[in-house]
Every structure is written in structure tokens, then in C-alpha cells.
Scaffold this motif. Structure first.
Motif, PDB file in Angstrom:
ATOM      1  N   ASP A 209      21.468  24.074 -27.901  1.00  0.00           N
ATOM      2  CA  ASP A 209      22.546  23.168 -28.541  1.00  0.00           C
ATOM      3  C   ASP A 209      23.864  23.588 -27.746  1.00  0.00           C
ATOM      4  O   ASP A 209      24.562  22.783 -27.167  1.00  0.00           O
ATOM      5  N   GLN A 210      24.246  24.765 -27.394  1.00  0.00           N
ATOM      6  CA  GLN A 210      25.500  25.157 -26.820  1.00  0.00           C
ATOM      7  C   GLN A 210      25.442  24.786 -25.310  1.00  0.00           C
ATOM      8  O   GLN A 210      26.572  24.365 -24.921  1.00  0.00           O
ATOM      9  N   THR A 211      24.072  24.905 -24.546  1.00  0.00           N
ATOM     10  CA  THR A 211      24.312  24.418 -23.375  1.00  0.00           C
ATOM     11  C   THR A 211      24.337  22.963 -23.097  1.00  0.00           C
ATOM     12  O   THR A 211      25.064  22.497 -22.430  1.00  0.00           O
ATOM     13  N   THR A 212      23.848  22.496 -23.980  1.00  0.00           N
ATOM     14  CA  THR A 212      23.802  20.777 -24.067  1.00  0.00           C
ATOM     15  C   THR A 212      25.314  20.346 -24.164  1.00  0.00           C
ATOM     16  O   THR A 212      25.728  19.499 -23.172  1.00  0.00           O
ATOM     17  N   ALA A 213      25.987  20.855 -25.142  1.00  0.00           N
ATOM     18  CA  ALA A 213      27.463  20.606 -25.390  1.00  0.00           C
ATOM     19  C   ALA A 213      27.947  20.814 -23.948  1.00  0.00           C
ATOM     20  O   ALA A 213      28.946  20.343 -23.926  1.00  0.00           O
ATOM     21  N   TYR A 214      27.914  22.078 -23.513  1.00  0.00           N
ATOM     22  CA  TYR A 214      28.619  22.453 -22.434  1.00  0.00           C
ATOM     23  C   TYR A 214      28.515  21.656 -21.143  1.00  0.00           C
ATOM     24  O   TYR A 214      29.251  21.149 -20.615  1.00  0.00           O
ATOM     25  N   LYS A 216      27.841  18.406 -21.413  1.00  0.00           N
ATOM     26  CA  LYS A 216      28.346  17.191 -21.778  1.00  0.00           C
ATOM     27  C   LYS A 216      29.989  17.099 -21.388  1.00  0.00           C
ATOM     28  O   LYS A 216      30.665  15.928 -21.415  1.00  0.00           O
ATOM     29  N   GLN A 217      30.640  18.372 -21.381  1.00  0.00           N
ATOM     30  CA  GLN A 217      32.020  18.355 -21.300  1.00  0.00           C
ATOM     31  C   GLN A 217      32.547  19.175 -19.755  1.00  0.00           C
ATOM     32  O   GLN A 217      33.602  18.960 -19.339  1.00  0.00           O
TER      33      GLN A 217
END
Length: 335
Positions: A209-214, A216-217
């Protein structure tokens, strides 16, 4: 056979996640690493108020008398949040052991179920007996083949170094005998293996989850890095590994009372450990060097996964157990 979590189990997981998200767990993990357990104990108290430490404790001792599947649901969320402290020991192993020891159960089990007592346990193995967070727990147990005893950390002993600073290990020695050799020791150990697998799965999902969010930004070459096919492929591989490990975890929870127990919990730990490790590698590659700095929250999960993968037996140990079980099954078929 089809298997799905009940609405009640899904709601319980969602409520637990909401509480942990609001509890600023990363800050508590950092202070726990520094020796200040106040924040972590406050979070553990909230977890206890949700009934997590009493899930597999019988009602006579203020527990919920729930199923191992319920316990797995809760421990996935605790792993996802990287909650500090001897969670596996207090929520799974000690209740499993004490419920078969009436005299000891009356002494500690109600306190564990309600969160008033935090316990930890060491298994005698290979001449080295270590317990997690023995300095923070109200009581320590030592489980051996001959007897079960209370434990005492060595006088003036320093914590044994761990790759995860929040996991402080202490050498302990047996003190007061609690019970003679009990068949519950093997069951309690296997439940610890299952609980460790659940935490690894939760940690792996948190890293994803953290890696996916990172992804994306964070921009590189004028594009979000999540748009690059190589990054998408890595994250997809992690998701597949985690999704394939999950059924093994729940199967192990459902077969705890069968002769397949050791095989299934070992298979769950290997699969969840490998999936969480894959998530860690992908997370670190996508984040880059910042991912393993102490300032980045991701590092808390990376070190937790690295420690948990061997905390309840190495992958080689568990693969050997699986192979032994399969050979035994094959010999029975031939006969």
C-alpha cells in the motif's frame, strides 16, 4: 471448498484498522525502540479493549472463546500496523499454552485477556533461550520439553541485537516450575508460527500500500513512476504473491486441530514470509535509498519483515517440516 470471512470478521478487521490508523503506531514503534514503551502500551491497551488478547481465551477467564480464524484476522491487522511488543506471545502463544494448564491459567490468563498483563515466552531450543521484550512484560514463561517455568532475564543482561530495533530479545533462565511436560507446548509453538505468518501477511500488504501510494506521487523524467511498466509489473507480482499466500494462512487456521497442523502452519509461514520479503524488495527499489532511512516510515516495516521471517523458525526449518510431513503421507498411501 469455498471459504470467505464472515461479515462480523470483516467488520472487526475494519474497526481494528481504524483504531490503529488513529493511534500513530509509527511514532510508538520509534519510542519503543528507544526504551520508552508508554505509547506502545497505550496502543496495546486499545487492542486489548477490542478483545484481541482474549480471542482464544475461554469465557471462564474473560475471553471470547473465538476461533483461530478470528485470531488470524486480528493479527493481520496488527502486522499491517507494525504494532510493537510481544503481540504474538500475548495474543496467541501464551493463551494456547495456559488454557491447558488450569493452575497457571488462573494465575495469568484473565490478566492477559483483558490487557492488564503483558506476557512473553521463550522456547528452549539449541541451548539458547531468548524472550521478546522480557524487560517490558509483566511475566515471562519458559517452555521446555521437561517442564514449563517462569523465566528471569539474566542479571544486568543487555538486549540481544535485532535487525528490528523495536524487537528487543533477552536471554532468560528457568525459575519457578509451573507445570511438568505438557503436550500443549507443541500446539502453542505452532500457533505462534501461524500468528507470525499472519503478521507477515499484514506487513506485506502495508508495504504494498505504501509503495503504491509513493509510486503515484513520485515523478521521474516528468512522469509519475507508477506509470512505468517495470514498476507496475513489480507491484503486480507482489500483489499476486500476497493473494496466493493468504489461502494457505487461513487453511492453517482451519486445520490446527488436525494431524496436518505442523505441515500447514509451516507452509503458511514460508508463503507469507516469501511474499512479505518480495514486498520489501519491491518497496525498497521503488522508494530508492530513502526507503531504508530511519526517517522513512517504510523502514519500520522492512526491518519488521526481516526479523519476523526467522523469529519462529527459518524457512529451511519449515520447508524441512513440510517435506517430512509429505514423506509420511506418501508412505501411508503406499502401505
Amino acid at each position: 471448498m469455498r471459504f470467505a470471512l464472515s461479515t462480523e470478521q470483516l467488520d472487526f478487521a475494519a474497526e481494528l484498522r481504524k483504531i490503529l490508523d488513529a493511534g500513530q503506531v509509527p511514532a510508538a514503534v520509534r519510542t519503543w525502540s528507544e526504551g520508552d514503551t508508554a505509547r506502545g502500551r497505550a496502543i496495546l491497551r486499545q487492542v486489548a479493549d477490542m478483545g484481541v488478547f482474549g480471542l482464544i481465551v475461554d469465557e471462564e477467564h474473560d475471553g471470547a472463546d473465538a476461533t483461530p480464524v478470528d485470531l488470524v484476522v486480528a493479527l493481520i491487522e496488527l502486522g499491517r500496523a507494525a504494532v510493537p511488543g510481544p503481540v504474538i506471545e500475548s495474543a496467541a502463544v501464551i493463551p494456547a499454552l495456559l488454557r491447558h494448564l488450569p493452575a497457571a491459567a488462573g494465575r495469568w490468563l484473565s490478566g492477559v485477556a483483558t490487557g492488564e498483563l503483558l506476557g512473553t515466552i521463550a522456547f528452549e531450543h539449541g541451548g539458547r533461550t531468548v524472550a521478546l521484550d522480557a524487560d517490558a512484560a509483566e511475566f515471562v514463561l519458559v517452555a521446555g520439553r521437561a517442564q514449563i517455568s517462569t523465566g528471569q532475564p539474566g542479571l544486568g543482561a543487555a538486549a540481544i541485537a535485532s535487525i528490528d530495533p523495536a524487537r528487543k530479545l533477552f536471554g532468560v533462565s528457568a525459575d519457578e516450575m509451573v507445570a511438568e511436560n505438557s503436550d500443549a507446548v507443541d500446539f502453542a509453538f505452532d500457533l505462534g508460527v501461524l500468528a507470525c505468518a499472519a503478521q507477515l501477511l499484514g506487513a506485506g500488504r502495508a508495504i504494498l500500500d505504501q509503495t503504491t501510494a509513493y509510486a503515484k506521487q513520485r515523478k521521474q523524467f516528468g512522469r509519475f513512476i507508477g506509470e512505468f511498466q517495470a514498476v507496475k509489473q513489480q507491484l503486480a507480482d507482489v500483489r499476486i504473491a500476497l493473494d496466493l499466500a493468504e489461502p494457505l494462512l487461513y487453511r492453517a487456521a482451519l486445520t490446527l486441530d488436525s494431524t496436518d497442523r505442523a505441515r500447514d502452519v509451516s507452509a503458511a509461514l514460508v508463503a507469507c514470509g516469501d511474499a512479505a520479503h518480495r514486498a520489501s524488495r519491491a518497496g525498497l527499489q521503488v522508494h530508492g535509498a530513502i526507503g531504508y532511512t530511519a526517517e522513512c516510515d517504510l523502514s519500520l516495516w522492512l526491518t519488521r519483515v526481516a526479523a519476523l521471517r526467522t523469529a519462529w523458525g527459518t524457512a529451511d526449518f519449515h520447508r524441512a517440516r513440510i517435506a517430512t510431513a509429505l514423506r509420511t503421507e506418501e508412505s501411508h498411501v503406499i502401505e
